[in-house]
Scaffold this motif. Structure first.
Motif, short mmCIF file in Angstrom:
data_model
loop_
_atom_site.label_atom_id
_atom_site.label_comp_id
_atom_site.label_asym_id
_atom_site.label_seq_id
_atom_site.Cartn_x
_atom_site.Cartn_y
_atom_site.Cartn_z
N THR A 188 49.53 37.84 27.03
CA THR A 188 49.20 38.47 28.30
C THR A 188 50.30 38.11 29.29
OG1 THR A 188 46.81 38.37 27.93
CG2 THR A 188 47.55 38.55 30.22
N ILE A 189 50.78 39.12 29.99
CA ILE A 189 51.79 38.91 31.02
C ILE A 189 51.14 39.22 32.36
CG2 ILE A 189 54.02 39.60 31.94
CD1 ILE A 189 54.79 40.46 29.10
N LEU A 190 51.09 38.21 33.23
CA LEU A 190 50.58 38.38 34.58
C LEU A 190 51.75 38.72 35.49
CD1 LEU A 190 48.20 35.29 34.83
CD2 LEU A 190 47.59 37.64 34.25
N CYS A 191 51.63 39.81 36.23
CA CYS A 191 52.70 40.27 37.11
C CYS A 191 52.14 40.42 38.52
CB CYS A 191 53.24 41.61 36.63
SG CYS A 191 53.74 41.64 34.91
N PRO A 192 52.18 39.36 39.33
CA PRO A 192 51.70 39.49 40.70
C PRO A 192 52.69 40.29 41.54
CG PRO A 192 52.58 37.29 40.35
CD PRO A 192 52.64 38.00 39.02
N LEU A 193 52.19 41.29 42.22
CA LEU A 193 53.02 42.16 43.06
C LEU A 193 52.36 42.29 44.42
CD1 LEU A 193 53.43 44.91 40.35
CD2 LEU A 193 55.31 43.51 41.19
N LYS A 251 44.19 43.74 47.49
CA LYS A 251 43.34 44.86 47.90
C LYS A 251 43.98 45.72 48.98
CE LYS A 251 38.72 45.98 49.45
NZ LYS A 251 37.42 45.47 49.90
N ASP A 252 44.71 45.11 49.91
CA ASP A 252 45.28 45.88 51.01
C ASP A 252 46.64 46.51 50.68
OD1 ASP A 252 46.79 43.53 50.99
OD2 ASP A 252 46.92 43.41 53.17
N ASP A 253 47.10 46.36 49.45
CA ASP A 253 48.43 46.85 49.07
C ASP A 253 48.34 48.18 48.32
OD1 ASP A 253 51.12 47.06 48.63
OD2 ASP A 253 51.26 45.33 47.29
N GLY A 309 41.06 37.56 50.31
CA GLY A 309 40.78 36.14 50.34
C GLY A 309 42.00 35.39 50.82
N GLN A 310 41.81 34.14 51.08
CA GLN A 310 42.89 33.28 51.56
C GLN A 310 43.04 32.08 50.64
OE1 GLN A 310 45.03 33.96 54.04
NE2 GLN A 310 44.01 35.93 54.26
N PRO A 311 44.18 31.58 50.46
CA PRO A 311 45.43 32.15 50.96
C PRO A 311 45.85 33.33 50.10
CG PRO A 311 45.92 30.22 49.65
CD PRO A 311 44.41 30.34 49.71
N ARG A 312 46.58 34.26 50.69
CA ARG A 312 47.08 35.43 49.95
C ARG A 312 48.42 35.02 49.34
NH1 ARG A 312 46.54 39.92 53.38
NH2 ARG A 312 44.53 40.22 52.43
N ALA A 340 46.62 35.21 43.10
CA ALA A 340 46.50 36.46 42.33
C ALA A 340 46.50 36.17 40.84
CB ALA A 340 47.63 37.41 42.71
N CYS A 341 47.35 35.25 40.41
CA CYS A 341 47.39 34.89 38.98
C CYS A 341 46.09 34.24 38.53
CB CYS A 341 48.58 33.98 38.70
SG CYS A 341 50.17 34.82 38.78
N ASN A 342 45.52 33.37 39.37
CA ASN A 342 44.23 32.77 39.03
C ASN A 342 43.18 33.84 38.83
OD1 ASN A 342 45.17 30.14 39.08
ND2 ASN A 342 44.56 29.78 41.19
N TYR A 343 43.17 34.85 39.68
CA TYR A 343 42.23 35.96 39.54
C TYR A 343 42.53 36.75 38.26
CZ TYR A 343 39.18 39.82 40.77
OH TYR A 343 38.18 40.76 40.74
N GLY A 344 43.79 36.97 37.99
CA GLY A 344 44.18 37.70 36.79
C GLY A 344 43.78 37.00 35.50
N LEU A 345 43.72 35.67 35.54
CA LEU A 345 43.31 34.92 34.34
C LEU A 345 41.92 35.33 33.84
CD1 LEU A 345 44.60 31.32 35.14
CD2 LEU A 345 45.38 32.83 33.29
N LEU A 346 41.09 35.82 34.75
CA LEU A 346 39.74 36.26 34.36
C LEU A 346 39.78 37.45 33.41
CD1 LEU A 346 38.06 36.01 37.88
CD2 LEU A 346 37.88 34.37 35.99
#
Length: 108
Positions: free
Chosen positions: A11-16, A48-50, A74-77, A82-88
């Motif tokens: 799995t590749i996580l790509c935070p943008l 979400k705002d992007d 959520g904070q901090p942005r 984002a990667c922590n969320y992506g791990l789910l």
């Protein structure tokens, strides 16, 4: 011989975040990876705002092994959040993180 190997899933996580300008080149680089696509999961993590970055990604009509994940407010942005969320959403035995801007700086 390698064609019959039991490749692990990556799995590749790509935070943008607000990175519309790098999306086409970064996606092109991810598509060029020399790895079986059925064993590859690429998660494009957007805030979400992007909406502009998500629109740029959607315009590319990505193959099945790419998925856009929208990280809730959520904070901090930050990219680590984002990667922590992506791990789910990961399904890989191995997880790596690619930062699009850093990756493209080193490739150019």
């Amino acid at each position: 011989m390698l064609a019959h190997a039991d490749w692990p899933i990556y799995t590749i996580l790509c935070p943008l975040y607000r990175e519309v300008e790098v999306v086409p080149q970064f996606v092109k680089a991810m598509k060029a990876l020399d790895y079986p696509v059925e064993k590859l999961q690429i998660l494009l993590l957007t805030e979400k705002d992007d909406t502009l970055t998500r629109q740029a990604i959607n315009a590319l009509h990505l193959p099945f092994h790419f998925k856009i994940i929208t990280v809730p407010d959520g904070q901090p942005r930050t990219k680590p959040r984002a990667c922590n969320y992506g791990l789910l959403e990961t399904r890989g035995s191995y997880v790596v993180i690619f930062d699009a801007k850093i990756y493209l700086i080193h490739c150019n």
